[in-house]
Design a protein around this motif. Structure first.
Motif, mmCIF file in Angstrom:
data_model
loop_
_atom_site.group_PDB
_atom_site.id
_atom_site.type_symbol
_atom_site.label_atom_id
_atom_site.label_comp_id
_atom_site.label_asym_id
_atom_site.label_seq_id
_atom_site.Cartn_x
_atom_site.Cartn_y
_atom_site.Cartn_z
ATOM 1 N N UNK A 190 0.815 -1.212 0.000
ATOM 2 C CA UNK A 190 0.000 0.000 0.000
ATOM 3 C C UNK A 190 0.851 1.265 0.000
ATOM 4 N N UNK A 191 2.110 1.157 0.461
ATOM 5 C CA UNK A 191 2.991 2.320 0.486
ATOM 6 C C UNK A 191 3.758 2.543 -0.793
ATOM 7 N N UNK A 192 3.605 1.645 -1.763
ATOM 8 C CA UNK A 192 4.315 1.800 -3.035
ATOM 9 C C UNK A 192 3.630 2.856 -3.893
ATOM 10 N N UNK A 193 4.367 3.888 -4.268
ATOM 11 C CA UNK A 193 3.792 4.940 -5.115
ATOM 12 C C UNK A 193 3.377 4.387 -6.471
ATOM 13 N N UNK A 194 4.181 3.465 -7.005
ATOM 14 C CA UNK A 194 3.888 2.880 -8.310
ATOM 15 C C UNK A 194 2.610 2.044 -8.264
ATOM 16 N N UNK A 195 2.490 1.149 -7.286
ATOM 17 C CA UNK A 195 1.312 0.288 -7.187
ATOM 18 C C UNK A 195 0.068 1.112 -6.857
ATOM 19 N N UNK A 196 0.226 2.121 -6.011
ATOM 20 C CA UNK A 196 -0.902 2.979 -5.658
ATOM 21 C C UNK A 196 -1.397 3.764 -6.867
ATOM 22 N N UNK A 197 -0.464 4.221 -7.688
ATOM 23 C CA UNK A 197 -0.854 4.963 -8.891
ATOM 24 C C UNK A 197 -1.637 4.068 -9.841
ATOM 25 N N UNK A 198 -1.202 2.818 -9.982
ATOM 26 C CA UNK A 198 -1.930 1.866 -10.830
ATOM 27 C C UNK A 198 -3.390 1.777 -10.409
ATOM 28 N N UNK A 199 -3.599 1.544 -9.110
ATOM 29 C CA UNK A 199 -4.964 1.372 -8.621
ATOM 30 C C UNK A 199 -5.767 2.659 -8.753
ATOM 31 N N UNK A 200 -5.200 3.779 -8.370
ATOM 32 C CA UNK A 200 -5.953 5.039 -8.376
ATOM 33 C C UNK A 200 -6.397 5.427 -9.775
ATOM 34 N N UNK A 201 -5.530 5.225 -10.768
ATOM 35 C CA UNK A 201 -5.909 5.573 -12.140
ATOM 36 C C UNK A 201 -7.057 4.708 -12.635
ATOM 37 N N UNK A 202 -7.013 3.404 -12.322
ATOM 38 C CA UNK A 202 -8.069 2.516 -12.789
ATOM 39 C C UNK A 202 -9.370 2.771 -12.034
ATOM 40 N N UNK A 203 -9.282 3.061 -10.751
ATOM 41 C CA UNK A 203 -10.487 3.410 -9.993
ATOM 42 C C UNK A 203 -11.168 4.628 -10.609
ATOM 43 N N UNK B 108 -14.557 -3.890 -22.152
ATOM 44 C CA UNK B 108 -13.937 -4.728 -21.130
ATOM 45 C C UNK B 108 -13.527 -3.896 -19.910
ATOM 46 N N UNK B 109 -13.222 -4.585 -18.827
ATOM 47 C CA UNK B 109 -12.903 -3.906 -17.582
ATOM 48 C C UNK B 109 -11.659 -3.037 -17.676
ATOM 49 N N UNK B 110 -11.681 -1.916 -16.969
ATOM 50 C CA UNK B 110 -10.566 -0.983 -17.019
ATOM 51 C C UNK B 110 -9.265 -1.541 -16.489
ATOM 52 N N UNK B 111 -9.331 -2.481 -15.524
ATOM 53 C CA UNK B 111 -8.096 -2.995 -14.936
ATOM 54 C C UNK B 111 -7.285 -3.834 -15.910
#
Length: 431
Positions: A270-283, A339-342
């Motif tokens: 959850x503290x990874x900026x890269x992984x967090x950016x992935x999720x936030x953009x798709x959300x 199709x799904x955004x993710x």
């Protein structure tokens, strides 16, 4: 479409465990004419386990199949519809052209003579008017649970549509497209295939189900094709008009012998900026995708950057909720967002065009959806990741994996993540 006959109405209850219900699904599929979705408890995307027995009507998608035809099939007669919609059909909906041959059905939905659902308190609840089918299901349930023998791949290697070098080159090209402003996230996948003519695909599916639980296991038949989907991800659920999407973005591998993950590992994800950016953009993309068909002001995000474990992976997700408009139905919502955004990226259309250019394979059902449609305001569907297919005619077996690419992605790490997601398949042959 086949001629429509009687559809389920009356309910009959048989006490059984969840494992007993799984065994019933396998026996009904073995004897022919059953598709099913099996779910495990304790996951964010837990859904209803449901078996469709003996199709009485079906809709096989073609390039000319319209949303209106799908609605007529699903809503024009009683009974739930169960099946899949391929990613490739989503390309047609989004106007993304492809020169690749259609090597997998675009979609296939069925209605059934009987439908069995698992109730944690009552057991198997079977809906049908056919007394002979009720007796048959009851006898199959009396057999109880059964052991599932291990399944191993014959000697030989998978052939990758993108090997390590090819996949890393694809990630590098995706990064160039991101820097050029054509996309800011996209999902890049690879197909791993091999000849496996003597495979018992149902035995493989049930062994995976036993050893690697997940919330959206789907066994689906379409002509010679078999879909073996072990997805952990929900695409869209509609329950009496209340909409829920649960996109997964963010992955961290857990060592196989570590057991449950430790709190520090969750914070690392959850503290990874890269992984967090992935999720936030798709959300953000999914909020936009569902808002057109939801009441104004009802779309919201809850539990952002939540974490769960499936297989040896920590996965990060969020809940995107809304309320379906009264003048829209669940298929309006599904088809407008598909199709799904993710598994596409954002912006969606340009990302899909880049995916089509970078991937040498056709995705088919991979990154599409397994779906149960009950009525205009009740539906559940998966993102068909961690998914394999088998062709009984050719003996071809294929499994697919991918990862989300953002501006700070590392090509080597993205390839390792793709392989990690498929370890349970590769372990069958010690790959």
């Amino acid at each position: 479409m086949t001629e429509e006959r009687s559809l389920p109405t009356h309910a009959h209850t048989f006490p059984c465990s969840r494992a007993g219900f799984d065994a019933l699904a396998g026996r009904l599929a073995r004897s022919g004419g059953a598709d099913f979705i099996l779910s495990s408890p304790g996951y964010p995307a837990q859904t209803e386990s449901v078996i469709g027995v003996e199709p009485v009507a079906e809709l096989r998608f073609t390039p000319s199949t319209t949303p209106e035809e799908i609605k007529r099939f699903c809503f024009g007669s009683p009974g739930l519809s169960l099946g899949f919609v391929s990613y490739t059909y989503g390309m047609l909906l989004r106007g993304v052209a492809s020169a690749k041959p259609l090597d997998f059905p675009l979609g296939h939905l069925k209605k059934f003579r009987a439908v069995a659902e698992f109730d944690p308190e009552a057991g198997a609840v079977v809906h049908t008017e056919d007394p002979a089918l009720v007796r048959r299901i009851g006898l199959l349930l009396e057999v109880g649970e059964e052991s599932t023998p291990p399944v191993t791949l014959p000697k030989g290697d998978f052939t990758a549509s993108l090997d390590r070098a090819g996949y890393e080159a694809g990630v590098s090209e995706a990064l160039e497209r991101i820097r050029s402003g054509h996309t800011y996230q996209l999902n890049l996948s690879a197909k791993f295939s091999r000849h496996w003519p003597d495979l018992d695909p149902l035995a493989l599916f049930m062994a995976l189900r036993r050893d690697h639980p997940a919330p959206f296991y789907a066994w689906l038949e379409s002509g010679p094709h078999r879909v073996l989907s072990t997805s952990p991800e929900r695409f869209l659920r509609v329950a009496d008009g209340e909409v829920l999407s649960q996109p997964i973005k963010g992955t961290l591998k857990v060592e196989p012998d570590a057991g449950e993950y430790e709190p520090g590992q969750e914070e690392r994800l959850t503290g990874s900026a890269k992984e967090s950016a992935e999720l936030s953009m798709i959300v953000d993309l999914i909020r936009n995708d569902i808002s057109t068909n939801c009441d104004y002001g009802s779309v919201r995000v809850e539990n952002h950057k939540s974490v769960f474990q499936v297989d040896n992976l920590l996965q990060m997700y969020a809940n995107v909720r809304g309320t379906l408009r009264q003048d829209r139905d669940c298929l309006d919502l599904f088809l407008d967002a598909f199709p799904g955004g993710s598994v596409t990226g954002c912006p969606k259309h340009s990302s899909m065009e880049i995916i089509e250019a970078l991937e040498p394979h056709s995705r088919g059902v991979y990154c599409g959806s397994a779906v149960v449609i009950r009525d205009e305001r009740n539906m559940d569907s998966s993102i068909a990741i961690r998914t394999a297919t088998w062709d009984a005619a050719s003996g071809g077996f294929a499994v697919y994996g991918g990862s989300g690419i953002v501006v700070d992605s590392d090509p080597a790490k993205e390839y390792r993540e793709t392989i990690a997601k498929l370890e349970k398949f590769f372990a069958l042959g010690g790959a």
